[in-house]
Write a protein that holds these residues in place. Structure first.
Motif, mmCIF file in Angstrom:
data_model
loop_
_atom_site.group_PDB
_atom_site.id
_atom_site.type_symbol
_atom_site.label_atom_id
_atom_site.label_comp_id
_atom_site.label_asym_id
_atom_site.label_seq_id
_atom_site.Cartn_x
_atom_site.Cartn_y
_atom_site.Cartn_z
ATOM 1 N N ALA A 197 -0.627 6.082 7.589
ATOM 2 C CA ALA A 197 -2.023 5.693 7.776
ATOM 3 C C ALA A 197 -2.159 4.981 9.073
ATOM 4 C CB ALA A 197 -2.716 5.324 6.629
ATOM 5 N N PRO A 198 -3.193 5.417 9.927
ATOM 6 C CA PRO A 198 -3.458 4.228 10.789
ATOM 7 C C PRO A 198 -3.673 2.792 10.686
ATOM 8 C CG PRO A 198 -4.611 6.430 11.196
ATOM 9 C CD PRO A 198 -4.167 6.356 10.100
ATOM 10 N N LEU A 199 -4.009 2.535 9.540
ATOM 11 C CA LEU A 199 -4.124 1.162 8.953
ATOM 12 C C LEU A 199 -2.749 0.666 9.024
ATOM 13 C CD1 LEU A 199 -5.914 -1.068 7.799
ATOM 14 C CD2 LEU A 199 -5.624 -0.096 5.557
ATOM 15 N N ILE A 200 -1.778 1.204 8.262
ATOM 16 C CA ILE A 200 -0.432 0.750 8.174
ATOM 17 C C ILE A 200 0.074 0.596 9.593
ATOM 18 C CG2 ILE A 200 1.858 0.933 7.362
ATOM 19 C CD1 ILE A 200 -0.399 0.381 5.121
ATOM 20 N N GLY A 201 -0.014 1.705 10.414
ATOM 21 C CA GLY A 201 0.426 1.734 11.860
ATOM 22 C C GLY A 201 -0.289 0.721 12.739
ATOM 23 N N GLY A 202 -1.466 0.370 12.544
ATOM 24 C CA GLY A 202 -2.043 -0.753 13.264
ATOM 25 C C GLY A 202 -1.456 -2.282 12.871
ATOM 26 N N MET A 203 -1.476 -2.193 11.517
ATOM 27 C CA MET A 203 -0.951 -3.617 11.271
ATOM 28 C C MET A 203 0.517 -3.736 11.675
ATOM 29 S SD MET A 203 -2.377 -3.354 7.147
ATOM 30 C CE MET A 203 -1.585 -4.822 6.729
ATOM 31 N N GLY A 231 -10.025 9.074 8.564
ATOM 32 C CA GLY A 231 -10.423 7.753 8.600
ATOM 33 C C GLY A 231 -9.231 6.727 8.793
ATOM 34 N N PHE A 232 -9.168 5.513 8.545
ATOM 35 C CA PHE A 232 -8.172 4.564 8.857
ATOM 36 C C PHE A 232 -6.949 5.011 7.646
ATOM 37 C CE2 PHE A 232 -11.613 2.667 11.045
ATOM 38 C CZ PHE A 232 -11.075 2.348 12.244
ATOM 39 N N THR A 233 -7.271 5.455 6.796
ATOM 40 C CA THR A 233 -6.267 5.598 5.488
ATOM 41 C C THR A 233 -5.834 6.949 5.357
ATOM 42 O OG1 THR A 233 -8.008 6.010 3.991
ATOM 43 C CG2 THR A 233 -7.209 3.408 4.164
ATOM 44 N N SER A 234 -6.341 7.834 6.290
ATOM 45 C CA SER A 234 -5.914 9.369 6.102
ATOM 46 C C SER A 234 -4.490 9.432 6.810
ATOM 47 C CB SER A 234 -6.869 10.121 6.706
ATOM 48 O OG SER A 234 -8.183 9.982 6.384
ATOM 49 N N PRO A 235 -3.562 10.555 6.432
ATOM 50 C CA PRO A 235 -2.253 10.753 7.137
ATOM 51 C C PRO A 235 -2.310 11.030 8.499
ATOM 52 C CG PRO A 235 -2.423 11.878 5.017
ATOM 53 C CD PRO A 235 -3.895 11.318 5.360
ATOM 54 N N MET A 271 9.521 4.463 11.581
ATOM 55 C CA MET A 271 9.894 3.995 10.207
ATOM 56 C C MET A 271 8.793 3.785 9.167
ATOM 57 S SD MET A 271 12.954 2.867 11.111
ATOM 58 C CE MET A 271 13.189 2.112 9.625
ATOM 59 N N ILE A 272 7.742 4.001 9.611
ATOM 60 C CA ILE A 272 6.735 3.794 8.512
ATOM 61 C C ILE A 272 5.977 5.259 8.172
ATOM 62 C CG2 ILE A 272 5.740 1.462 8.952
ATOM 63 C CD1 ILE A 272 3.457 2.475 10.325
ATOM 64 N N GLY A 273 6.633 6.233 8.509
ATOM 65 C CA GLY A 273 6.433 7.501 8.340
ATOM 66 C C GLY A 273 5.550 8.304 9.323
ATOM 67 N N PHE A 333 0.703 -1.239 -0.099
ATOM 68 C CA PHE A 333 0.152 0.145 -0.015
ATOM 69 C C PHE A 333 0.950 1.207 -0.011
ATOM 70 C CE2 PHE A 333 -2.114 -3.278 2.408
ATOM 71 C CZ PHE A 333 -3.252 -3.477 1.724
ATOM 72 N N PRO A 334 1.444 1.528 -1.144
ATOM 73 C CA PRO A 334 2.408 2.797 -1.290
ATOM 74 C C PRO A 334 1.778 4.215 -1.014
ATOM 75 C CG PRO A 334 2.054 2.041 -3.457
ATOM 76 C CD PRO A 334 1.450 1.088 -2.535
#
Length: 416
Positions: free
Chosen positions: A269-275, A360-364, A347-349, A263-264
């Protein structure tokens, strides 16, 4: 010797007994001392953070009266309620209007110390109540960080003299900044808020819990109840135990290499952080879940099978409900660790400057620990107090989250 004759208490026996009692007393005193030391350290931490953070919930404000009848601003409530309402007032010259009345009330030198974004507070008040455009109203607007520092006795002599004059005129004072809990990040310590980072933490924790808890519990059930005892399961157990001890930044590298590759466009995004945090939390839940399942007496399983329950019914109707309190205990520990993590999210920005709360879950977004880290790196003294206030918010969030988890654990706890 008669069978009712008490045994002889020799001097050696009395000496050993005395030493044993003395050792027990020393052990008891050592335990009490350790508890008292922990309480003192915790109290010192809380008191220090509270004293340093009180100022973070306040800000220096300048009193400015704005006569909208002279300004000639117009605003249709239907237009102002739209997303572009603030831009409409800005186009009509609201910043210049606020600056004009600030110079009238505070003088040129005082108006120069009004925060650059002060007009936005006036705009928000007008949007909330368009009838203000037909009246004159007083607003308590944020002062500059230099004037706020002078109010605390710091800064140049000229700035301290200006602060003293404005205070004597009743134009400058400190007040509780309720907006600190509703705003997002900003470049000025007088305008920063914690809601953006707090909402990012909430969204990230939701993703972490939604992924780590069911997968971790199911993995624990399979390994403990169904998996055959062989070399492969032994290898899996050793791997899970090792994963629980891996430094958190390694999981950040994994999230950077895998999730952001898939998911570049969802960086920070909270989704990437949560994963990413779910990967770190899952081994803790698996280990605690296995221990809790193992603690359920075998008689529970045997009794359920004896009355005709299937193996799946035994696990999900009897074993899992009894093990759930222990599983929730491990979940509390894992989620508390995830809430305070910074390295994997960096590390994931998720250290980006985010001036508005995520939608939402995909917003910065950013999270509370990262926000605290970023503010602590600022040289402005105003950010020091804001950092302490953010730490207090993080501790309260952690207490609320743990309190909810403990309530659920106690609710589902069963005795056997």
């Amino acid at each position: 010797m008669s069978e009712h004759t008490p045994p002889t208490r020799t001097k050696a026996f009395e000496a050993r007994l005395k030493r044993r009692y003395a050792a027990e007393r020393r052990f008891k005193l050592a335990g009490i001392g350790a508890i008292l030391f922990s309480v003192v350290v915790l109290a010192f931490l809380l008191v220090t953070m509270t004293l340093n953070g009180i100022g973070g919930f306040q800000r220096a404000e300048l009193a400015v009266s704005v006569d909208f009848t002279e300004a000639g601003l117009v605003g249709d409530p239907a237009v102002l309620s739209q997303p572009g309402g603030m831009q409409s007032l800005e186009a009509q010259g609201l910043p210049s209007v606020v600056q004009f009345f600030a110079e009238r009330d505070l003088g040129e030198d005082g108006a120069a110390q009004l925060d650059n974004g002060a007009w936005r507070d006036v705009s928000a008040a007008v949007i909330a109540d368009p009838a203000l455009l037909q009246t004159s109203a007083r607003f308590d607007l944020p002062a500059s960080s230099d004037l706020a520092a002078a109010l605390d006795g710091e800064g140049t002599a000229e700035m301290r003299a200006l602060a003293g004059r404005l205070v004597s005129e009743g134009k400058l004072d400190t007040a509780l900044d309720f907006g600190f809990l509703t705003r997002a990040d900003a470049t000025d310590p007088q305008q920063v808020g914690i809601w953006g980072a707090l909402k990012g933490s909430i969204l990230t924790m939701i993703v972490t819990l939604a992924l780590a808890f069911p997968i971790g519990v199911l993995a624990a059930l399979y390994l403990e109840e169904y998996a055959p005892k062989n070399r492969w399961t032994d290898l899996i157990e050793v791997s899970i135990n090792n994963l629980a001890a891996v430094p958190s930044i390694i999981f950040g590298l994994l999230g950077l290499a895998v999730f952001l590759w898939i998911f570049p466009s969802m960086r920070s995004a909270p989704l990437i952080g949560g994963m990413t945090l779910a990967l770190m939390t899952m081994p803790v839940i698996v280990i605690s879940g296995r221990n809790a399942i193992k603690a359920v007496p075998p008689s529970i399983r045997d009794g359920a099978l004896a009355i005709g329950a299937s193996p799946v019914q035994v696990v999900f109707h009897h074993v899992l409900p009894l093990a759930l309190p222990g599983i929730l205990t491990g979940t509390i520990i894992g989620m508390a660790r995830a809430l305070g993590e910074t390295a994997p999210l960096l590390m994931i920005g998720m250290r980006a400057f985010v001036a508005s709360p995520p939608d939402g879950f995909t917003s910065p977004a950013t999270v509370l620990p990262v926000q605290i880290f970023l503010w602590s790196d600022e040289i402005d003294r105003g950010f020091v107090e804001r950092t302490s206030a953010a730490i207090i918010v993080l501790l309260l969030f952690l207490l609320v989250m743990n309190g909810l988890a403990i309530y659920l654990r106690n609710k589902f706890e069963k005795k056997w």
